[in-house]
Write an enzyme that holds these catalytic residues in place. Structure first.
Site, short mmCIF file in Angstrom:
data_model
loop_
_atom_site.label_atom_id
_atom_site.label_comp_id
_atom_site.label_asym_id
_atom_site.label_seq_id
_atom_site.Cartn_x
_atom_site.Cartn_y
_atom_site.Cartn_z
N ASP A 74 10.44 -0.49 3.86
CA ASP A 74 8.94 -1.84 3.49
C ASP A 74 8.87 -2.58 1.49
O ASP A 74 10.65 -1.53 1.40
CB ASP A 74 7.49 -1.47 3.40
N ASP A 143 -3.27 8.69 5.59
CA ASP A 143 -3.74 8.37 6.91
C ASP A 143 -3.42 8.17 7.71
O ASP A 143 -3.85 7.75 8.35
CB ASP A 143 -4.78 6.71 6.05
N HIS A 145 -0.31 6.50 7.77
CA HIS A 145 0.44 5.38 7.95
C HIS A 145 1.67 5.77 8.29
O HIS A 145 2.01 6.94 7.17
CB HIS A 145 0.29 4.44 6.92
N GLU A 150 -1.44 0.78 8.14
CA GLU A 150 -2.35 0.63 7.68
C GLU A 150 -3.09 1.17 8.90
O GLU A 150 -2.97 0.48 10.12
CB GLU A 150 -3.51 0.67 6.69
C1 F6R Z 1 8.01 4.01 2.78
C2 F6R Z 1 6.51 4.50 3.46
C3 F6R Z 1 5.53 5.27 2.98
C4 F6R Z 1 5.96 6.20 2.76
C5 F6R Z 1 4.58 7.01 2.66
C6 F6R Z 1 4.55 8.67 2.22
O1 F6R Z 1 8.19 3.89 2.34
O2 F6R Z 1 6.35 3.25 4.50
O3 F6R Z 1 4.57 5.16 4.75
O4 F6R Z 1 6.67 7.08 3.24
O5 F6R Z 1 3.35 6.71 2.42
O6 F6R Z 1 4.47 8.17 1.30
P1 F6R Z 1 4.80 10.10 0.09
O7 F6R Z 1 6.48 10.88 0.59
O8 F6R Z 1 5.20 8.97 -1.27
O9 F6R Z 1 3.56 11.18 0.73
#
Ligand code: F6R
Length: 263
Positions: A74, A143, A145, A150
Site C-alpha cells: 500500500d 482493528d 486490517h 479496513e
Molecule cells: C503496512 C500495512 C498495514 C500494517 C499494519 C500494522 O504496509 O499494510 O496493514 O501492517 O497497520 O502496522 P504496524 O506494524 O506499524 O503495527
C-alpha cells in the site's frame, strides 16, 4: 493456518527470516538466474526486525535479492512519494537501499497521479505480469486490517483506494507530526490480491495486537475482521510474540503442534 509462538519480537524477526529464506530457497541464492521470486512487502513497525535480518544476511553474502521482484501492499494518498512519511521513503530507508535488489524491480502503489483507479488497475496487472506473488509479508492493524483493508472490506477486493478508519489513523499518528497530518485514504492491494499470494507470512508483536490475532485465528470469518479471511488460505503462517499470542485459547496446542512438526 500454522501458528508459531515466539518469546520475543526479536525471535519473531529471526523465525520470519528463517521461514522466508527456507521457503524461497534457491531464488534467494542468486546462483541460478532461472530461480526468481516475487515478494509482497509490508511497511509499519512490525516487519522492521525481519528486514534487519534480511539486510544482515544479504551483507554477509548468505542471501541475495538479485533475482527478486517486490510489490508493496500500500501507499498513502495525498502525500508525494518523496515525503518522509510515504511508504516509498519507508521502503527505501528501511530495506531497499541496504540490499542488492534491482530498484527497477521494486514496486509500490503510485498515488501521485490524478487517476487512482487506473493506477490501481495497472498495479494489479503488473503483479499478474510478474507471475503473481510467491510470498506475502503482512502485519496486522489493531482493528484486524491487512494492507489497508479496513473492517467491511470485500473479501474479493482488488487493489483500490480505501478510506482509513479513525483507529488506523490514530495508530499511525505516531509517524506524523499530529493526527491531522495522517492521510485519510490509501491505495492498497485488496483482500483478493493478498489471498492470491502463494504463501503468506503474517507477523504480530505486542499486546495491542492480541485481540486482532485472536479474532483472526480463532474467530468467525467475517469482513469485520479482514485478516480472518486468511483462515481460507492454504499456506498461511502466523508468527507471534508471547504478548500478541496471549489471547489465543488453543495456545498450548499450537506450541505442541509446532514442537512436533515434521520437517
Ligand atoms: C503496512 C500495512 C498495514 C500494517 C499494519 C500494522 O504496509 O499494510 O496493514 O501492517 O497497520 O502496522 P504496524 O506494524 O506499524 O503495527
Amino acid at each position: 493456518m500454522r501458528i508459531i509462538v515466539c518469546e520475543s519480537a526479536e525471535e519473531v524477526a529471526l523465525k520470519a527470516a528463517v521461514e522466508s529464506i527456507e521457503y524461497l530457497g534457491e531464488a534467494l541464492s542468486a546462483t541460478n538466474p532461472e530461480a526468481t521470486c516475487v515478494l509482497g512487502l509490508a511497511t509499519g513497525s512490525t516487519p522492521l526486525g525481519l528486514y534487519r535480518e534480511w539486510i544482515e544476511r544479504n551483507r554477509a553474502g548468505e542471501i541475495s535479492f538479485r533475482n527478486a521482484t517486490s510489490f508493496n501492499l500500500d501507499e498513502y494518498c495525498g502525500i508525494p512519494a518523496s515525503d518522509p512519511q510515504s511508504y516509498h521513503t519507508f521502503m527505501h530507508e528501511n530495506l531497499f537501499r541496504h540490499i542488492d535488489i534491482d530498484p527497477a524491480k521494486t514496486f509500490i502503489p503510485v498515488t501521485d497521479g490524478d487517476d487512482l483507479t487506473q493506477s490501481a488497475e495497472r498495479y494489479e496487472a503488473m503483479i499478474e505480469e510478474a507471475g503473481g506473488i510467491d510470498l506475502q509479508i503482512l502485519g496486522i492493524g489493531s482493528d484486524g486490517h491487512i494492507g489497508f483493508n479496513e473492517p467491511g472490506s470485500s473479501f474479493s477486493s482488488p487493489t483500490r483506494v480505501k478510506t482509513l478508519t479513525k483507529r488506523t489513523r490514530e495508530d499511525n499518528a505516531r509517524f506524523f507530526p499530529s493526527i491531522d497530518h495522517v492521510p485519510r485514504t490509501a491505495l492498497t492491494m485488496g483482500l483478493g490480491t493478498i489471498m492470491s499470494a502463494r504463501a503468506i507470512l503474517l507477523l504480530a508483536t505486542g499486546k495491542g495486537k492480541a485481540k486482532a490475532i485472536r479474532d483472526t485465528v480463532e474467530g468467525p470469518i467475517t469482513a469485520m475482521v479482514p485478516a480472518s479471511i486468511l483462515q481460507f488460505h492454504p499456506y498461511a503462517t502466523v508468527i507471534l510474540d508471547a504478548a500478541a499470542a496471549s489471547e489465543l485459547s488453543l495456545i498450548d496446542y499450537y506450541v505442541d503442534a509446532e514442537r512436533n512438526r515434521q520437517r
